[in-house]
Design a protein around this motif. Structure first.
Motif, short mmCIF file in Angstrom:
data_model
loop_
_atom_site.label_atom_id
_atom_site.label_comp_id
_atom_site.label_asym_id
_atom_site.label_seq_id
_atom_site.Cartn_x
_atom_site.Cartn_y
_atom_site.Cartn_z
N ASN A 271 -31.76 10.00 0.58
CA ASN A 271 -30.83 8.89 0.76
C ASN A 271 -30.84 8.39 2.20
OD1 ASN A 271 -29.93 8.96 -1.96
ND2 ASN A 271 -28.58 10.69 -1.44
N ALA A 272 -31.84 7.59 2.52
CA ALA A 272 -32.00 7.07 3.87
C ALA A 272 -32.38 5.61 3.82
CB ALA A 272 -33.06 7.86 4.63
N VAL A 288 -42.69 9.05 6.67
CA VAL A 288 -41.89 9.87 5.76
C VAL A 288 -42.69 11.12 5.41
CG1 VAL A 288 -40.70 9.98 3.55
CG2 VAL A 288 -40.77 7.81 4.82
N LYS A 289 -42.13 12.29 5.70
CA LYS A 289 -42.83 13.57 5.53
C LYS A 289 -41.99 14.50 4.67
CE LYS A 289 -44.54 12.97 10.26
NZ LYS A 289 -44.77 13.59 11.58
N ALA A 290 -42.58 15.64 4.31
CA ALA A 290 -41.84 16.64 3.52
C ALA A 290 -42.42 18.01 3.84
CB ALA A 290 -41.94 16.33 2.04
N THR A 291 -41.91 18.65 4.88
CA THR A 291 -42.42 19.95 5.30
C THR A 291 -41.85 21.07 4.44
OG1 THR A 291 -42.70 19.16 7.57
CG2 THR A 291 -42.66 21.53 7.23
N SER A 292 -40.53 21.20 4.42
CA SER A 292 -39.89 22.30 3.69
C SER A 292 -38.92 21.83 2.62
CB SER A 292 -39.16 23.23 4.66
OG SER A 292 -38.19 22.51 5.41
N LYS A 293 -38.54 20.57 2.65
CA LYS A 293 -37.68 19.97 1.63
C LYS A 293 -38.26 18.62 1.23
CE LYS A 293 -33.26 22.12 2.90
NZ LYS A 293 -31.83 21.86 3.22
N PRO A 294 -38.02 18.20 -0.02
CA PRO A 294 -38.56 16.91 -0.45
C PRO A 294 -37.89 15.73 0.25
CG PRO A 294 -37.16 17.84 -2.15
CD PRO A 294 -37.31 18.91 -1.10
N SER A 295 -38.62 14.65 0.38
CA SER A 295 -38.06 13.38 0.85
C SER A 295 -38.02 12.43 -0.34
CB SER A 295 -38.92 12.79 1.96
OG SER A 295 -38.71 13.45 3.19
N ARG A 296 -36.86 11.79 -0.58
CA ARG A 296 -36.75 10.88 -1.72
C ARG A 296 -35.53 9.98 -1.54
NH1 ARG A 296 -35.77 16.10 -5.38
NH2 ARG A 296 -33.60 16.55 -4.91
N GLY A 297 -35.56 8.88 -2.29
CA GLY A 297 -34.45 7.94 -2.21
C GLY A 297 -34.38 7.26 -0.85
N ILE A 298 -35.50 6.65 -0.42
CA ILE A 298 -35.61 6.08 0.93
C ILE A 298 -35.99 4.61 0.82
CG2 ILE A 298 -36.90 6.15 3.11
CD1 ILE A 298 -37.25 9.20 2.57
#
Length: 484
Positions: A271-272, A288-298
């Protein structure tokens, strides 16, 4: 007349094809891959002011006296104000940095925002970052300001590890916005080289140990608004593992030649919104990256990028990136100072097997690109890093893209990892004025797509093109980077 769209699907297994403010109007309709995040209203400053700190310095050329540079005079009083104003619960207060007469500048070492604080840099005020590497030494010490190890030897200039926080300025007609300046191009204390020089040295040696300008981690409900970030030693704004981020009206004012100075990086974010910002930087403009947690809703909307490596997904996508909408943005191959960047990129998805994951439900819509070396890049072999985390790119959409004034050697890439994990791409209403496009292991559905005026066809001997009499291209103009 209503146009009937005809889609023809082609599986491209291994081929390379060389085909012989902003006004944006594009095709209507929503796709399944759009971001599910919400665009919040423009962030407002807190109504309660906890403390006001007044500047005592005048640094017209961005430099202080030798004694002040050795021991930045504002570190303790700024951090003391931040410590005193820490909040609990949902309370949010402002800490104002204000000027007095000709004294409009602060010089500080690293600072930490506490819970419930918004740092307000008043119009005309500049907060300068220390040039002394010892001020930034991370735990263990001894490597900040060097090229060695893992590149994690420095703390950030501003660290945020708490919720309900932010950094803002305000728009006042005739006044410059509040500014935070990392002075990345100035010589670091005691050395005949700058932070940016260290990054150049690191092209062939290890990693540079330089401070990020702003680093926020687990800082839910963070706002970054109407402030200018300039000349970061490393990344300008890195936001990791947080929810509900609003970036609005930010200006990033750094040469495109300043290596590894990403503009806005979102890593493990849900949510960004990144809206109406102006970004000139020496690496990814927005990533937009996802190292240890997902990125979504951007949602990334209405931004203007200059001389950057574009609007990117990746490179690290291990935890997965999905539901991202990138819409109504302009991307120029020249930085804010008018310099052409040979490494400029338009829209980009990048990853590799060392740090890959699932990237899906990504939409780029109504994108205007000018004088960029690589208009479209979808690359699963970034830096040729091998490993056990293969990247998979699926449900990628490009809807309405126009690239003009591309250099003669401009090249695009549309690539999947292999025939078992192909790129699945739906691309429509797109025109790129450079002929070269490399394709591989891609399942492409194309409609009204041309490179150098010729249809995206003959991919591996297969037709992959439908066309209307009139494509629905965005109408593009490219505003200059604003002054002040």
């Amino acid at each position: 007349m209503r146009f009937q769209r005809r889609w023809v699907v082609a599986l491209v297994l291994s081929s390379a094809l060389a085909l012989s403010g902003c006004s944006l109007v594009g095709a209507d309709g929503r796709g399944a891959s759009e971001g599910s995040g919400h665009v919040t209203d423009h962030p407002s400053p807190p109504t309660t002011t906890c403390e006001t700190v007044t500047a005592n310095l005048n640094m017209p050329d961005g430099m202080a006296s030798a004694d002040e540079e050795a021991t930045p005079p504002d570190t303790d009083r700024l951090q003391s104000a931040l410590d005193r104003c820490a909040q609990s619960g949902d309370s949010v207060v402002a800490i104002h940095l204000t000027g007095a007469g000709s004294d409009q500048d602060f010089l500080s070492g690293p600072l930490t925002l506490r819970q419930g604080e918004v740092l307000m840099v008043d119009p005309g005020v500049v907060l300068y970052a220390s040039l002394n590497p010892s001020d930034y030494e991370a735990a263990g010490g001894g490597t900040c300001g060097t090229v060695s190890g893992d590149g994690k030897g420095c703390r950030a200039f501003i660290e945020v590890r708490a919720p309900n926080t932010g950094i803002q300025s305000e728009i006042v007609p005739g006044a410059a916005r509040g500014r935070i300046d990392g002075r990345g191009g100035e010589h670091i204390l005691g050395e005949n080289l700058s932070w940016w020089d260290l990054a150049e040295q690191a092209r062939s040696q290890n990693l540079p140990n330089v401070p990020r300008l702003i680093d926020a981690n687990a800082a839910d409900r963070f706002s970054l608004a109407d402030v200018t970030l300039a000349n970061a030693a490393g990344y300008h704004f890195y936001y990791k593992n947080g929810d509900d981020l609003s970036v609005w009206g930010v200006r990033i004012d750094t040469p495109g030649s300043a290596r590894n100075t990403d503009g806005i990086d979102l890593d493990g974010v849900q949510n960004a919104a990144v809206v109406d910002s102006w970004i000139s930087a020496g690496d990814d403009g927005i990533a937009v990256k996802a190292t240890s947690k997902p990125s979504r809703g951007i949602i990334v909307r209405g931004n203007h990028l200059f001389g950057t490596h574009g609007i990117s997904i990746g490179a690290v996508t291990t935890a997965g990136v999905n539901h991202v909408l990138v819409t109504d943005n302009t991307i120029s191959g020249r930085d804010a100072f008018g310099n052409r960047s040979d490494a400029s990129i338009g829209i980009r998805i990048k990853s590799a097997a060392q740090f890959g994951g699932k990237v899906q439900a990504i939409t780029y819509r109504n994108t205007c690109i000018d004088a960029v070396s690589h208009p479209i890049v979808i690359d699963p072999d970034y830096l040729r890093k091998t490993g056990d985390h293969p990247p998979v790119f699926s449900d990628i959409r490009v809807e309405g893209l126009k690239a003009t004034n591309s250099p003669a050697n401009a090249t695009s890439q549309l690539k999947g990892l292999d025939r078992n994990r192909p790129l699945t791409l739906r691309i429509s209403d797109t025109t790129v004025d450079a002929a070269a496009v490399q394709t591989r292991d891609a399942l492409i559905r194309a409609h009204n797509v041309t490179f150098d005026g010729k249809p995206l066809a003959s991919l591996g001997g297969l037709v992959a093109e439908g066309a209307d009499a009139q494509p629905h291209l965005p109408s593009c103009s490219f505003p200059a980077f604003p002054a002040g």
